[in-house]
Design a protein around this motif. Structure first.
Motif, PDB file in Angstrom:
ATOM      1  N   VAL A 233      69.049  16.860  86.703  1.00 31.00           N
ATOM      2  CA  VAL A 233      68.195  17.142  87.695  1.00 31.00           C
ATOM      3  C   VAL A 233      68.655  16.855  88.896  1.00 31.00           C
ATOM      4  O   VAL A 233      69.296  16.053  89.629  1.00 31.00           O
ATOM      5  CB  VAL A 233      66.440  16.691  87.028  1.00 31.00           C
ATOM      6  CG1 VAL A 233      66.533  16.906  85.949  1.00 31.00           C
ATOM      7  CG2 VAL A 233      67.016  15.101  87.362  1.00 31.00           C
ATOM      8  N   THR A 234      68.574  18.147  90.495  1.00 28.77           N
ATOM      9  CA  THR A 234      68.716  18.356  91.387  1.00 28.77           C
ATOM     10  C   THR A 234      67.180  17.986  91.827  1.00 28.77           C
ATOM     11  O   THR A 234      66.250  18.301  92.158  1.00 28.77           O
ATOM     12  CB  THR A 234      69.373  19.041  91.930  1.00 28.77           C
ATOM     13  OG1 THR A 234      68.983  20.095  91.985  1.00 28.77           O
ATOM     14  CG2 THR A 234      70.756  18.240  91.281  1.00 28.77           C
ATOM     15  N   GLY A 235      67.077  16.797  93.544  1.00 29.52           N
ATOM     16  CA  GLY A 235      65.881  16.613  94.490  1.00 29.52           C
ATOM     17  C   GLY A 235      66.717  17.337  95.761  1.00 29.52           C
ATOM     18  O   GLY A 235      66.766  16.898  96.009  1.00 29.52           O
ATOM     19  N   ALA A 236      65.367  17.789  96.126  1.00 29.23           N
ATOM     20  CA  ALA A 236      65.639  18.117  97.868  1.00 29.23           C
ATOM     21  C   ALA A 236      63.964  18.345  97.932  1.00 29.23           C
ATOM     22  O   ALA A 236      63.702  17.583  98.580  1.00 29.23           O
ATOM     23  CB  ALA A 236      66.138  19.143  97.835  1.00 29.23           C
ATOM     24  N   ILE A 237      63.570  19.447  98.785  1.00 27.48           N
ATOM     25  CA  ILE A 237      62.252  19.658  98.860  1.00 27.48           C
ATOM     26  C   ILE A 237      61.764  19.763  97.805  1.00 27.48           C
ATOM     27  O   ILE A 237      60.367  19.541  97.374  1.00 27.48           O
ATOM     28  CB  ILE A 237      62.086  21.518  99.753  1.00 27.48           C
ATOM     29  CG1 ILE A 237      62.677  21.297 101.507  1.00 27.48           C
ATOM     30  CG2 ILE A 237      60.500  21.850  99.759  1.00 27.48           C
ATOM     31  CD1 ILE A 237      62.349  22.210 101.641  1.00 27.48           C
ATOM     32  N   GLU A 238      62.492  20.932  96.502  1.00 29.23           N
ATOM     33  CA  GLU A 238      61.792  20.697  95.361  1.00 29.23           C
ATOM     34  C   GLU A 238      62.978  19.959  93.820  1.00 29.23           C
ATOM     35  O   GLU A 238      63.887  19.736  94.316  1.00 29.23           O
ATOM     36  CB  GLU A 238      61.608  22.561  95.284  1.00 29.23           C
ATOM     37  CG  GLU A 238      60.681  23.084  95.855  1.00 29.23           C
ATOM     38  CD  GLU A 238      59.709  22.462  96.094  1.00 29.23           C
ATOM     39  OE1 GLU A 238      58.591  21.895  94.724  1.00 29.23           O
ATOM     40  OE2 GLU A 238      58.397  23.553  96.712  1.00 29.23           O
ATOM     41  N   VAL A 239      63.069  20.090  92.720  1.00 30.64           N
ATOM     42  CA  VAL A 239      63.129  19.717  91.658  1.00 30.64           C
ATOM     43  C   VAL A 239      63.783  21.219  91.028  1.00 30.64           C
ATOM     44  O   VAL A 239      63.348  21.652  90.758  1.00 30.64           O
ATOM     45  CB  VAL A 239      62.327  18.930  91.099  1.00 30.64           C
ATOM     46  CG1 VAL A 239      63.503  17.996  89.752  1.00 30.64           C
ATOM     47  CG2 VAL A 239      61.850  17.090  91.921  1.00 30.64           C
ATOM     48  N   TRP A 240      65.181  20.842  90.813  1.00 29.54           N
ATOM     49  CA  TRP A 240      65.953  21.909  90.131  1.00 29.54           C
ATOM     50  C   TRP A 240      65.902  21.248  88.706  1.00 29.54           C
ATOM     51  O   TRP A 240      66.720  20.375  88.660  1.00 29.54           O
ATOM     52  CB  TRP A 240      66.679  22.609  90.459  1.00 29.54           C
ATOM     53  CG  TRP A 240      66.097  23.713  91.864  1.00 29.54           C
ATOM     54  CD1 TRP A 240      65.390  23.141  92.575  1.00 29.54           C
ATOM     55  CD2 TRP A 240      66.200  25.276  91.505  1.00 29.54           C
ATOM     56  NE1 TRP A 240      65.054  24.422  93.360  1.00 29.54           N
ATOM     57  CE2 TRP A 240      65.152  25.701  93.044  1.00 29.54           C
ATOM     58  CE3 TRP A 240      66.735  26.144  91.010  1.00 29.54           C
ATOM     59  CZ2 TRP A 240      64.684  27.113  93.245  1.00 29.54           C
ATOM     60  CZ3 TRP A 240      66.818  27.180  91.279  1.00 29.54           C
ATOM     61  CH2 TRP A 240      65.631  28.159  92.056  1.00 29.54           C
ATOM     62  N   ARG A 241      66.285  21.637  88.072  1.00 25.38           N
ATOM     63  CA  ARG A 241      67.496  21.319  86.348  1.00 25.38           C
ATOM     64  C   ARG A 241      68.107  22.279  85.745  1.00 25.38           C
ATOM     65  O   ARG A 241      68.268  23.634  86.142  1.00 25.38           O
ATOM     66  CB  ARG A 241      66.407  20.751  85.009  1.00 25.38           C
ATOM     67  CG  ARG A 241      65.549  22.059  85.134  1.00 25.38           C
ATOM     68  CD  ARG A 241      64.044  21.241  83.682  1.00 25.38           C
ATOM     69  NE  ARG A 241      63.763  21.972  83.742  1.00 25.38           N
ATOM     70  CZ  ARG A 241      63.472  23.252  82.499  1.00 25.38           C
ATOM     71  NH1 ARG A 241      65.035  23.150  81.687  1.00 25.38           N
ATOM     72  NH2 ARG A 241      63.111  24.635  81.910  1.00 25.38           N
ATOM     73  N   SER A 242      69.689  21.961  84.906  1.00 22.79           N
ATOM     74  CA  SER A 242      70.437  22.286  84.539  1.00 22.79           C
ATOM     75  C   SER A 242      70.911  21.737  82.952  1.00 22.79           C
ATOM     76  O   SER A 242      70.719  20.299  83.178  1.00 22.79           O
ATOM     77  CB  SER A 242      71.741  21.489  85.532  1.00 22.79           C
ATOM     78  OG  SER A 242      72.655  22.923  84.350  1.00 22.79           O
ATOM     79  N   THR A 243      71.135  22.056  81.748  1.00 25.30           N
ATOM     80  CA  THR A 243      71.126  21.880  80.976  1.00 25.30           C
ATOM     81  C   THR A 243      73.009  22.286  80.258  1.00 25.30           C
ATOM     82  O   THR A 243      73.359  21.912  79.479  1.00 25.30           O
ATOM     83  CB  THR A 243      70.119  22.582  79.795  1.00 25.30           C
ATOM     84  OG1 THR A 243      70.264  24.229  79.980  1.00 25.30           O
ATOM     85  CG2 THR A 243      69.002  22.536  80.087  1.00 25.30           C
ATOM     86  N   ASP A 244      73.581  22.887  81.030  1.00 25.04           N
ATOM     87  CA  ASP A 244      75.154  23.322  81.140  1.00 25.04           C
ATOM     88  C   ASP A 244      75.449  22.578  82.225  1.00 25.04           C
ATOM     89  O   ASP A 244      76.949  23.435  82.387  1.00 25.04           O
ATOM     90  CB  ASP A 244      74.908  25.057  80.679  1.00 25.04           C
ATOM     91  CG  ASP A 244      74.327  24.733  81.787  1.00 25.04           C
ATOM     92  OD1 ASP A 244      73.930  25.011  83.214  1.00 25.04           O
ATOM     93  OD2 ASP A 244      74.027  26.898  81.960  1.00 25.04           O
ATOM     94  N   ALA A 245      75.671  21.459  83.083  1.00 26.43           N
ATOM     95  CA  ALA A 245      76.263  20.689  83.448  1.00 26.43           C
ATOM     96  C   ALA A 245      76.250  21.663  84.535  1.00 26.43           C
ATOM     97  O   ALA A 245      77.255  21.574  85.689  1.00 26.43           O
ATOM     98  CB  ALA A 245      77.641  20.741  83.078  1.00 26.43           C
ATOM     99  N   GLY A 246      75.190  22.288  85.619  1.00 28.45           N
ATOM    100  CA  GLY A 246      74.777  22.465  86.668  1.00 28.45           C
ATOM    101  C   GLY A 246      75.921  24.477  86.908  1.00 28.45           C
ATOM    102  O   GLY A 246      75.470  24.671  87.836  1.00 28.45           O
ATOM    103  N   ILE A 247      75.681  24.185  85.750  1.00 34.98           N
ATOM    104  CA  ILE A 247      76.544  26.612  86.545  1.00 34.98           C
ATOM    105  C   ILE A 247      75.669  27.012  86.140  1.00 34.98           C
ATOM    106  O   ILE A 247      75.565  28.057  87.074  1.00 34.98           O
ATOM    107  CB  ILE A 247      76.873  26.612  84.804  1.00 34.98           C
ATOM    108  CG1 ILE A 247      78.709  25.731  84.726  1.00 34.98           C
ATOM    109  CG2 ILE A 247      77.341  27.583  84.854  1.00 34.98           C
ATOM    110  CD1 ILE A 247      79.183  25.962  83.038  1.00 34.98           C
ATOM    111  N   ASN A 248      74.160  26.324  85.707  1.00 33.08           N
ATOM    112  CA  ASN A 248      73.112  27.544  85.708  1.00 33.08           C
ATOM    113  C   ASN A 248      71.718  26.311  86.638  1.00 33.08           C
ATOM    114  O   ASN A 248      71.502  25.741  85.763  1.00 33.08           O
ATOM    115  CB  ASN A 248      72.804  28.271  84.727  1.00 33.08           C
ATOM    116  CG  ASN A 248      73.293  29.087  84.631  1.00 33.08           C
ATOM    117  OD1 ASN A 248      73.663  30.479  84.723  1.00 33.08           O
ATOM    118  ND2 ASN A 248      74.522  29.176  83.486  1.00 33.08           N
ATOM    119  N   MET A 249      70.942  26.546  87.328  1.00 32.94           N
ATOM    120  CA  MET A 249      69.898  25.629  87.770  1.00 32.94           C
ATOM    121  C   MET A 249      68.416  26.406  87.352  1.00 32.94           C
ATOM    122  O   MET A 249      68.342  26.905  87.759  1.00 32.94           O
ATOM    123  CB  MET A 249      70.024  25.603  89.208  1.00 32.94           C
ATOM    124  CG  MET A 249      71.370  24.595  89.653  1.00 32.94           C
ATOM    125  SD  MET A 249      71.655  23.229  88.673  1.00 32.94           S
ATOM    126  CE  MET A 249      70.383  21.735  89.145  1.00 32.94           C
TER     127      MET A 249
END
Length: 287
Positions: A233-249
């Motif tokens: 998971v990544t955070g900045a203004i919002e939270v995004w997540r990935s299940t494939d090592a960040g290839i798709n968010m």
């Protein structure tokens, strides 16, 4: 001993101009505080030698994985280290803002840090093989994360010790403002990195990642699941997540804007998010 707690004071994220500074929210660092009774009472520990406390802020406090008397304080004036539980400190490495430091899971020697020069002209990923006594710049990733980049955050994967993630933001655009630089992955314990993704803009405020906003100097975070090194998971203004090592968010639902920290609980893998509007938790990786 769960009754012994250390905290690094000073809010590094608020150490910039704009709204936070205009309204007087900046909190400077007075060093490290220690409690031996679960937080009921606190003692201020030794001074950081040579630090300018009139502008000192803190980013991260790290404990050595096998020696609980060794701690590292990441600040906007370098990393300070202690080998006696905070009684005295030395400057481990200077030369800019150090945002974070992580040990390779399972190792008490290999560790990583990320920093930027005071004017943000260059950003670096550094690697140590002797518990931070000396640091080497990983030249293979430096051109990738610069341009220049205002800030880079890092995360390690407990289930795959050779994996290191870098989240880089704040790159100047040809037009106004800044943009998402990219998410990078190392499979060899930080010796080399590959770009996973640099679009959509996971640092902005749009749920589709189509805006050009970026405030990574104020809020930037990344965490990897304890159970699966592909889940992050990544955070900045919002939270995004990935299940494939960040290839798709994927956008991860509505929290209060501005995510300052993300972390998975080591015992139950519960995800926690610290935001401008409170603390949130998730039991399904941010779904």
């Amino acid at each position: 001993n769960t009754n012994t707690i250390y905290i690094l004071t000073g809010d590094g994220d608020s150490n910039f101009g704009g709204f936070v500074q205009d309204f007087g929210y900046i909190r400077l660092c007075i060093g490290v505080l220690k409690s031996t009774n679960g937080g009921a009472n606190w003692t201020r520990m030794g001074e950081f030698p040579g630090a300018d406390y009139s502008r000192l802020t803190g980013y991260r406090l790290i404990m050595h994985p096998t020696n609980n008397n060794i701690l590292y304080a990441c600040t906007n004036q370098g990393i300070y280290a202690t080998s006696n539980g905070g009684e005295s400190w030395g400057l481990n490495i200077g030369g800019g803002r150090f945002f974070n430091m992580k040990f390779k899971p399972g190792s008490d020697n290999i560790c990583y840090t990320v920093n930027s020069e005071p004017d943000f002209s260059n950003t670096y990923f550094l690697r140590s093989t002797n518990s931070g006594l000396t640091w080497d710049t990983v030249t293979s990733v430096t051109p990738q994360i610069n341009n220049p980049t205002r800030r880079v955050e890092l995360a390690v994967a407990p289930s795959n010790p050779n994996r290191v993630y870098l989240l880089a933001g704040g790159v100047l655009t040809n037009g106004p403002g800044f943009r998402f630089k990219g998410l990078y992955l190392s499979e060899d314990a930080g010796l080399s990195f590959n770009l996973q993704i640099n679009t959509p803009n996971i640092l902005g405020g749009s749920t589709t990642g189509t805006d050009l906003r970026d405030q990574s100097n104020y809020d930037l975070a990344i965490a990897v699941s304890n159970l699966n090194s592909n889940v992050l998971v990544t955070g900045a203004i919002e939270v995004w997540r990935s299940t494939d090592a960040g290839i798709n968010m994927n956008y991860s639902g509505s929290l209060h804007d501005d995510i300052h920290d993300l972390g998975y609980h080591p015992a139950n893998n519960k995800l926690w998010a610290a935001t401008d509007g409170g603390v949130y938790s998730s039991t399904n990786n941010g779904v």
